[in-house]
Design a protein around this motif. Sequence first.
Motif, PDB file in Angstrom:
ATOM      1  N   LEU A   1       0.805  -1.214   0.000  1.00 23.59           N
ATOM      2  CA  LEU A   1       0.000   0.000   0.000  1.00 23.59           C
ATOM      3  C   LEU A   1       0.845   1.273   0.000  1.00 23.59           C
ATOM      4  N   ASP A   2       2.130   1.171   0.318  1.00 21.24           N
ATOM      5  CA  ASP A   2       2.989   2.358   0.303  1.00 21.24           C
ATOM      6  C   ASP A   2       3.350   2.798  -1.107  1.00 21.24           C
ATOM      7  N   ASN A   3       3.219   1.904  -2.112  1.00 24.23           N
ATOM      8  CA  ASN A   3       3.756   2.193  -3.437  1.00 24.23           C
ATOM      9  C   ASN A   3       3.135   3.398  -4.113  1.00 24.23           C
ATOM     10  N   LEU A   4       1.839   3.609  -3.895  1.00 25.23           N
ATOM     11  CA  LEU A   4       1.172   4.765  -4.492  1.00 25.23           C
ATOM     12  C   LEU A   4       0.901   5.845  -3.455  1.00 25.23           C
ATOM     13  N   GLY A   5       1.725   5.857  -2.402  1.00 21.75           N
ATOM     14  CA  GLY A   5       1.521   6.815  -1.329  1.00 21.75           C
ATOM     15  C   GLY A   5       1.602   8.253  -1.785  1.00 21.75           C
ATOM     16  N   ILE A   6       2.535   8.557  -2.690  1.00 23.40           N
ATOM     17  CA  ILE A   6       2.670   9.933  -3.157  1.00 23.40           C
ATOM     18  C   ILE A   6       1.433  10.366  -3.949  1.00 23.40           C
ATOM     19  N   ILE A   7       0.809   9.430  -4.656  1.00 21.56           N
ATOM     20  CA  ILE A   7      -0.427   9.736  -5.384  1.00 21.56           C
ATOM     21  C   ILE A   7      -1.567   9.933  -4.396  1.00 21.56           C
ATOM     22  N   ALA A   8      -1.636   9.081  -3.385  1.00 23.41           N
ATOM     23  CA  ALA A   8      -2.681   9.218  -2.365  1.00 23.41           C
ATOM     24  C   ALA A   8      -2.602  10.581  -1.689  1.00 23.41           C
ATOM     25  N   ARG A   9      -1.387  11.017  -1.379  1.00 25.75           N
ATOM     26  CA  ARG A   9      -1.236  12.308  -0.694  1.00 25.75           C
ATOM     27  C   ARG A   9      -1.678  13.471  -1.566  1.00 25.75           C
ATOM     28  N   GLN A  10      -1.548  13.316  -2.875  1.00 26.66           N
ATOM     29  CA  GLN A  10      -1.951  14.399  -3.764  1.00 26.66           C
ATOM     30  C   GLN A  10      -3.457  14.427  -4.015  1.00 26.66           C
ATOM     31  N   LEU A  11      -4.147  13.333  -3.692  1.00 25.35           N
ATOM     32  CA  LEU A  11      -5.587  13.267  -3.956  1.00 25.35           C
ATOM     33  C   LEU A  11      -6.438  13.292  -2.699  1.00 25.35           C
ATOM     34  N   GLU A  12      -5.813  13.168  -1.526  1.00 29.27           N
ATOM     35  CA  GLU A  12      -6.587  13.034  -0.296  1.00 29.27           C
ATOM     36  C   GLU A  12      -7.250  14.337   0.139  1.00 29.27           C
ATOM     37  N   ASP A  13      -6.963  15.436  -0.563  1.00 30.87           N
ATOM     38  CA  ASP A  13      -7.670  16.680  -0.261  1.00 30.87           C
ATOM     39  C   ASP A  13      -9.115  16.635  -0.752  1.00 30.87           C
ATOM     40  N   SER A  14      -9.395  15.746  -1.708  1.00 33.94           N
ATOM     41  CA  SER A  14     -10.737  15.693  -2.303  1.00 33.94           C
ATOM     42  C   SER A  14     -11.399  14.325  -2.203  1.00 33.94           C
ATOM     43  N   TRP A  15     -10.635  13.300  -1.863  1.00 35.20           N
ATOM     44  CA  TRP A  15     -11.185  11.956  -1.753  1.00 35.20           C
ATOM     45  C   TRP A  15     -10.694  11.305  -0.463  1.00 35.20           C
ATOM     46  N   GLN A  16     -11.503  10.398   0.055  1.00 35.04           N
ATOM     47  CA  GLN A  16     -11.055   9.569   1.171  1.00 35.04           C
ATOM     48  C   GLN A  16     -10.333   8.372   0.577  1.00 35.04           C
ATOM     49  N   ILE A  17      -9.031   8.289   0.811  1.00 31.66           N
ATOM     50  CA  ILE A  17      -8.187   7.275   0.192  1.00 31.66           C
ATOM     51  C   ILE A  17      -8.162   6.024   1.059  1.00 31.66           C
ATOM     52  N   HIS A  18      -8.454   4.898   0.445  1.00 31.62           N
ATOM     53  CA  HIS A  18      -8.366   3.600   1.103  1.00 31.62           C
ATOM     54  C   HIS A  18      -7.281   2.806   0.376  1.00 31.62           C
ATOM     55  N   ALA A  19      -6.051   2.846   0.908  1.00 36.87           N
ATOM     56  CA  ALA A  19      -4.929   2.107   0.322  1.00 36.87           C
ATOM     57  C   ALA A  19      -4.892   0.715   0.939  1.00 36.87           C
ATOM     58  N   LEU A  20      -4.862  -0.312   0.096  1.00 34.68           N
ATOM     59  CA  LEU A  20      -4.960  -1.695   0.562  1.00 34.68           C
ATOM     60  C   LEU A  20      -3.697  -2.483   0.218  1.00 34.68           C
ATOM     61  N   ASP A  21      -3.312  -3.397   1.115  1.00 32.16           N
ATOM     62  CA  ASP A  21      -2.371  -4.460   0.775  1.00 32.16           C
ATOM     63  C   ASP A  21      -3.182  -5.627   0.238  1.00 32.16           C
ATOM     64  N   LEU A  22      -2.950  -6.039  -0.996  1.00 34.92           N
ATOM     65  CA  LEU A  22      -3.647  -7.192  -1.545  1.00 34.92           C
ATOM     66  C   LEU A  22      -3.148  -8.467  -0.872  1.00 34.92           C
ATOM     67  N   ARG A  23      -3.943  -9.526  -0.950  1.00 37.90           N
ATOM     68  CA  ARG A  23      -3.570 -10.791  -0.299  1.00 37.90           C
ATOM     69  C   ARG A  23      -2.177 -11.241  -0.728  1.00 37.90           C
ATOM     70  N   ASN A  24      -1.462 -11.856   0.208  1.00 40.76           N
ATOM     71  CA  ASN A  24      -0.099 -12.353  -0.005  1.00 40.76           C
ATOM     72  C   ASN A  24       0.920 -11.253  -0.231  1.00 40.76           C
ATOM     73  N   HIS A  25       0.551 -10.012   0.075  1.00 45.94           N
ATOM     74  CA  HIS A  25       1.431  -8.856  -0.047  1.00 45.94           C
ATOM     75  C   HIS A  25       1.370  -8.024   1.226  1.00 45.94           C
ATOM     76  N   GLY A  26       2.443  -7.266   1.462  1.00 41.01           N
ATOM     77  CA  GLY A  26       2.450  -6.337   2.581  1.00 41.01           C
ATOM     78  C   GLY A  26       2.127  -7.019   3.886  1.00 41.01           C
ATOM     79  N   SER A  27       1.201  -6.410   4.635  1.00 44.62           N
ATOM     80  CA  SER A  27       0.796  -6.959   5.936  1.00 44.62           C
ATOM     81  C   SER A  27      -0.549  -7.658   5.883  1.00 44.62           C
ATOM     82  N   SER A  28      -1.040  -7.952   4.679  1.00 40.39           N
ATOM     83  CA  SER A  28      -2.291  -8.698   4.554  1.00 40.39           C
ATOM     84  C   SER A  28      -2.042 -10.190   4.714  1.00 40.39           C
ATOM     85  N   PRO A  29      -3.094 -10.958   4.994  1.00 37.59           N
ATOM     86  CA  PRO A  29      -2.920 -12.397   5.235  1.00 37.59           C
ATOM     87  C   PRO A  29      -2.359 -13.139   4.027  1.00 37.59           C
TER      88      PRO A  29
END
Length: 266
Positions: A26-54
């Motif tokens: 979920l960190d990979n598009l963090g810079i994009i999330a920060r640029q859009l979070e002024d107008s949208w509620q950003i829900h960044a997810l780790d997909l299964r078998n990645h990051g901290s997801s199961p």
Amino acid sequence: MSVELNHRVSGHGEPLIVLHGLFGSLDNLGIIARQLEDSWQIHALDLRNHGSSPHTDDMDYPSMASDVVAYMDSQGIDRASILGHSMGGKVALQVALSFPERVSAIIAADIAPVTYHPRHDNELEGMKTLDLAGVKSRREAEQQLSEYVPEPGVRQFLLKNLERIPKDQQTGDGHLFRWRLNLPVLGGCYNNLAAAPEGDGPFEGPVLFIKGADSAYIQDKHRDAIKRLFPAAELEVLEDTSHWLHAQKPEAFAALCRQFLEASCP
């Protein structure tokens, strides 16, 4: 069976779900999330078998799409726009095909709804053969990985998944590092990940494909598949970028996303 995905929520506004690509988090598009979070509620997810997801024993686009919808249910989200890069873009497209009533708009970054030839054999082999018992530093890990992955930027991207084992979890077998990724399943299910999203469609809602000008992931020969499944699709090309377009030109990428979302979901 769906799994409970690790997530990060930021910003305010209509929900925008953000999905990373293969070997990402979920960190990979963090810079994009920060640029859009002024107008949208950003829900960044780790997909299964990645990051901290199961970790799970299976992995394909229908199951990953079900994970996303289960997450929406848990958050009380009826409809959302979804932005996905590469594999995450295919997951977004699968959600649109399988659950069209849950989708407001889709942005698929440098991916098409088609089956690709294997492209990640070297990365998978390099990570699988890394001597975790002998590695004492990230520098040593990068040196070993360089035999399979010559590009420094790609090595650094992959090594973001190498985490140091906390002292209270070390077992005395010499292992100081472990992979967060579920490498056996990613390798075993790779053909599923190279495949096209499932479903005959079409999804009639707004879809934006953003192509890196120097990338071969979206080609003219994919046009028919795109139009058949997503007849309202638009295509934008980001000049002087490759498959990692969101990292190479984040401001321009975010501007395309903003323009599309504001026009599609006023």
